[in-house]
Scaffold this active site. Structure first.
Site, PDB file in Angstrom:
ATOM      1  N   GLU A 144      -7.004  -9.690   1.611  1.00  0.00           N
ATOM      2  CA  GLU A 144      -6.252  -8.912   2.606  1.00  0.00           C
ATOM      3  C   GLU A 144      -6.247  -7.490   2.074  1.00  0.00           C
ATOM      4  OE1 GLU A 144      -4.457  -6.810   4.155  1.00  0.00           O
ATOM      5  OE2 GLU A 144      -2.527  -7.691   4.687  1.00  0.00           O
ATOM      6  N   GLU A 153      -8.564   1.139   2.584  1.00  0.00           N
ATOM      7  CA  GLU A 153      -8.085   0.770   1.251  1.00  0.00           C
ATOM      8  C   GLU A 153      -9.231   0.351   0.330  1.00  0.00           C
ATOM      9  OE1 GLU A 153      -4.969  -2.102   1.493  1.00  0.00           O
ATOM     10  OE2 GLU A 153      -3.632  -0.778   2.602  1.00  0.00           O
TER      11      GLU A 153
END
Length: 691
Positions: A144, A153
């Site tokens: 995730e 990210e």
């Protein structure tokens, strides 16, 4: 080891760096994180649970041991799901040490320590082999690593490395794939978040109307390269017109080798309406299994498969991208929309011809060339382009500007100095503390033929002398007030300090605009925002209370107890009390030497869950004209609120009431203790629910 933290200093209008203990940034990261929001995201958790269970089952059906690699494990939730589903062993990687420590404790508490190994490293540093972090490669990859933009990210480099060194070829992956979607729209409201637009000023008498135009380089500037992530579900359907259907731009298959190299994806689409193509709205969904039967989507309400049953989340929102230039389109016209990405970000372009849209022609990432986008954030552009707000300032200035006015403006990148000159002030000076805002304002003045009419100075208020003003004394001091370093509404009180520093060059019959301000507070029930601070306890059958304790401990740490900024137009809430004036500030007087105290209570008038208190500033420009950074109109009878779309309000979350099932039954008020400290410019506050 020490760490440095930047804080806005309202007394100087600057960001100051202070030395803190080494655990300071840990507490800040934890307290202001979205960990609680993710744990409350039931849709996400259920879909991951189903996807992991299916992946483990597929591996077992092949007669293999299920070895899981969980990158970015956080609380260890997904690893525990894998073991519960039958995985033989799980390597859970977490680079943030406080999280790795609490993950280990959570895994131990839930009885999985024999089958889950917590690895406190970046996944790129993980080794495989007899003496490595992992004894063998994994055949199930669970991650995730996603943000609102999907790849922001560092998901692509992490996947690329994992496939090369940490997992078996053709491994199972959860999620299995991601799909990026886009839709081209026309939206005056959103486009006003992108750049300074022409502004009309109605002048006195026969002078008619004047249009302030942005410089040419601002008009053609490609803008900021940063995505604008917002709660798109709070944007009214009347505020944009869709010009294309929803377009599937590209997919990423996480079960195969992933490349982090830049790539461009171009899709042909037909315009569905006439309009100005200005904005690309974008979102993604993830399939947890190869068949796509387990799907988690971020689709906004107008295209969501179940719009009446949508999961609220703040850790993933939707994306607004501004096209480098507007493009007029006609219904039925063929368009080519391109999404280009590097390893961390995405940007869009729109063309009429496919010649310039080939996959091998990587467009350069849009960068600001006019400097305005380096000075202004999205909310600030919205403020500058708000005609109603501008008209309020112009009306107030008309009441105070005189033919002999010597005017000084104090605000970053403000157009008030231009307004004052065009309304007839004899001399106007604008204090621009940063070199960047000075250059931007000089270009705006030049574009409007006002160079030399308004004198721009980089002098700080405490440095300004009467010689800098041509030996004039200031008769009119004005400000919005707005300063780029201000994070919370009351940080703009720097205007008051600047007014105090300037005392030596001010006339005794000085007019100040705004003349005063008040700090207001209101007890509220949030529809969903409470989730980012609420304890979870049990998540998908696992005890994660240790994470709750970790967050609460960090919230006890210094400024984590203070209010935090949120743009509440994106986060619906109900007012449970009337707005209460807790502090007042008279800008016609100097900053006092003694603190200003205020204690009292806000009576709860409506039933509901009192999650916290919202704080904002209202400014009295004149006796009868005011500007609010909070409510745009009084709350409805049921407490529904409408908030300024250009400002962030302060939110103070109450500790005692975080459960959405709790109510104000038995509670009569919220008591407060608020103090303004002149020496620091800070506002200290404490709010508590009371019977």
């Amino acid at each position: 080891m020490k760490t440095f933290c930047g804080r806005a200093n309202p007394t100087t209008g600057a960001i100051e760096w202070e030395e803190e203990a080494e655990d300071y940034d840990y507490h800040q990261e934890i307290a202001r994180s979205s960990y609680a929001d993710m744990l409350h995201d039931k849709d996400r958790n259920e879909k991951y649970n189903s996807g992991i269970r299916a992946a483990v089952c597929r591996v077992k059906q092949r007669g293999q041991r299920a070895i899981v690699l969980d990158i970015g494990t956080g609380t260890g939730l997904l690893s525990m799901m894998a073991v519960r589903a039958g995985a033989d062993y799980c390597y859970a990687v977490e680079v943030f040490k406080p999280m790795a420590d609490v993950a280990q404790k959570i895994v131990d508490k839930n009885g999985f320590s024999s089958k889950i190994k917590i690895i406190n490293k970046h996944s790129n540093s993980v080794t495989v082999g007899p003496n490595g972090d992992m004894s063998c490669r994994a055949n199930i990859l669970v991650t995730e690593l996603f943000d609102t933009e999907l790849i922001g990210e560092g998901a692509l480099p992490s996947y690329e490395h994992a496939h090369k060194y940490l997992v078996e070829e053709e491994c199972e992956a959860v999620p299995h794939r991601a799909t990026i979607y886009a839709q081209v729209v026309e939206s005056k409201r959103m486009w006003a978040w992108n750049k300074v637009l022409p502004i009309n000023i109605r002048l006195e008498g026969s002078k008619g109307e004047r249009v302030i135009v942005p410089p040419r380089d601002m008009q053609v500037c490609a803008g900021s390269p940063c995505v604008y992530d917002i709660q798109l579900n709070q944007v009214n359907r009347n505020h944009f017109t869709t010009l294309t259907e929803v377009i599937e731009m590209f997919r990423v298959d996480f079960s195969k080798m992933v490349s982090s190299l830049p790539a461009r994806h171009t899709v042909q689409a037909k315009a569905t309406a006439v309009g100005q193509a200005q904005v690309v709205l974008s979102w993604w969904d993830i399939d947890m299994d190869p068949k796509g039967s387990i799907k988690c989507t971020l689709a906004p309400y107008w295209v969501h498969p179940t719009p009446k049953n949508m999961q609220w989340r703040d850790h993933w929102m939707q994306c607004v991208y501004f096209l480098p230039k507007e493009l007029s389109v006609n219904e039925g016209e063929c368009l080519y929309i391109s999404a280009t990405h590097d390893d961390y970000s995405v940007w869009y372009s729109l063309e009429r011809s496919s010649v310039t849209c080939g996959p091998d022609l990587l467009s350069e990432r849009p960068l600001c060339s006019c400097q305005a986008h380096l000075m202004c954030n999205r909310q600030r552009f919205g403020e500058l382009n708000d005609q109603q707000r501008n008209e309020a300032y112009i009306k107030a200035l008309k009441a105070v500007v005189r033919p002999d006015s010597v005017c000084v403006t104090i605000s970053d990148g403000s157009l008030l100095s231009l307004f004052a000159y065009l309304l007839g002030a004899a001399q106007v000076y604008s204090l621009e503390i940063s070199a960047m805002s000075k250059r931007v304002m000089e270009k705006i003045l030049a574009a409007n033929g006002l160079t030399g009419k308004v004198i721009i100075s980089e002098r700080r208020p405490e440095q300004l002398t009467s010689m800098d003003l041509g030996n004039n004394q200031v008769s009119l001091l004005i400000g919005e007030p707005f300063f780029t370093t201000s994070l919370l509404p009351w940080h703009n009180l720097y205007f008051w300090y600047a007014r105090t520093y300037l005392t030596k060059v001010l006339r005794s019959e000085l007019t100040v605009l705004p003349q005063s301000a008040v700090l207001l507070a209101m007890a509220v029930e949030f529809e969903n925002l409470w989730r980012i601070r609420a304890p979870c306890g049990v998540c998908e059958g696992f005890n994660v209370s240790l994470m709750d304790e970790m967050i609460q401990n960090s919230l006890n740490f210094r400024e984590c107890q203070e209010a935090e900024p949120h743009p509440l137009w994106e986060y619906p809430c109900r007012g449970l009390s009337d707005p209460c004036q807790v502090l007042s500030f008279d800008f016609r007087q100097k900053v006092p030497e003694q603190p200003i105290y205020s204690t009292g209570s806000m009576k709860l008038l409506r039933s509901g869950s009192c999650h916290g208190v919202v704080l904002w500033m209202d400014y009295s420009l004149t006796d009868d004209i005011s500007i609010s950074t909070g409510l745009t109109r009084p709350c409805s009878l049921t407490g529904d609120c409408n908030w300024s779309p250009h400002c962030k309000q302060g939110v103070y979350f109450l500790r005692s009431v975080t459960n959405p099932k709790s109510s104000t039954d038995g509670l009569n008020s919220v008591v407060y203790d608020v103090t303004f400290h002149p020496e620091s410019g800070e506002v200290a506050m404490d709010f508590k629910s009371a019977p």
